[in-house]
Design an enzyme around this catalytic site. Structure first.
Site, PDB file in Angstrom:
ATOM      1  N   LYS A   1     -22.883   4.424  17.637  1.00  0.00           N
ATOM      2  CA  LYS A   1     -24.254   4.298  17.130  1.00  0.00           C
ATOM      3  C   LYS A   1     -24.895   5.653  16.825  1.00  0.00           C
ATOM      4  CE  LYS A   1     -25.173   0.017  19.614  1.00  0.00           C
ATOM      5  NZ  LYS A   1     -25.888  -0.589  20.755  1.00  0.00           N
ATOM      6  N   CYS A   2     -24.224   6.723  17.176  1.00  0.00           N
ATOM      7  CA  CYS A   2     -24.757   8.078  17.000  1.00  0.00           C
ATOM      8  C   CYS A   2     -24.596   8.526  15.544  1.00  0.00           C
ATOM      9  CB  CYS A   2     -23.994   9.017  17.940  1.00  0.00           C
ATOM     10  SG  CYS A   2     -24.196  10.767  17.612  1.00  0.00           S
ATOM     11  N   GLY A   3     -25.699   8.927  14.928  1.00  0.00           N
ATOM     12  CA  GLY A   3     -25.672   9.376  13.530  1.00  0.00           C
ATOM     13  C   GLY A   3     -24.793  10.597  13.328  1.00  0.00           C
TER      14      GLY A   3
END
Length: 118
Positions: A10-12
């Site tokens: 989920k980390c950009g």
């Protein structure tokens, strides 16, 4: 060259780094850093190979880091204590961590990836 890529999907920043590898046609072995965090021994190995300060391995912008008040505590921790803490919770670890077994990068900066992984 087998590249291990510790990520939080989920980390950009992780997504940008993964796209960088995909755009270069470089395959990575992605490991979910929260579900399968590196062990204390693996973290020690990554830290030693990285040449970075241990505090660079902490996700300083993370909620967990702030909740635990680590900003003030890290400087008084021993290396062993810091590594144990990092190994206890993947959300405390700055990501992505990328390694081929000899070199290590923490986080994603395109110039650094060009230099290390191209």
């Amino acid at each position: 060259m087998a590249i291990t890529f510790y990520e939080y999907p989920k980390c950009g920043t992780c997504r940008k780094a993964k796209k960088w590898f995909a755009d270069k046609g470089i395959e990575v072995n992605a490991i979910h850093i929260v579900e399968h965090p590196p062990s204390k021994e693996e973290l020690r190995d990554l830290f030693e190979k990285s040449g970075l300060e241990l505090k660079k391995f902490f996700n300083t912008s993370g909620q967990k880091y702030r909740e635990l008040g680590l900003k003030d505590k890290i400087k008084d921790m021993s290396e062993d204590e810091a590594l144990s803490l990092l190994a206890s919770d993947g959300m405390l670890i700055k990501r992505p961590i990328t390694t081929d077994g000899s070199k290590v990068t923490v986080g994603f900066k395109e110039e650094q990836f060009e230099e290390s992984w191209s």
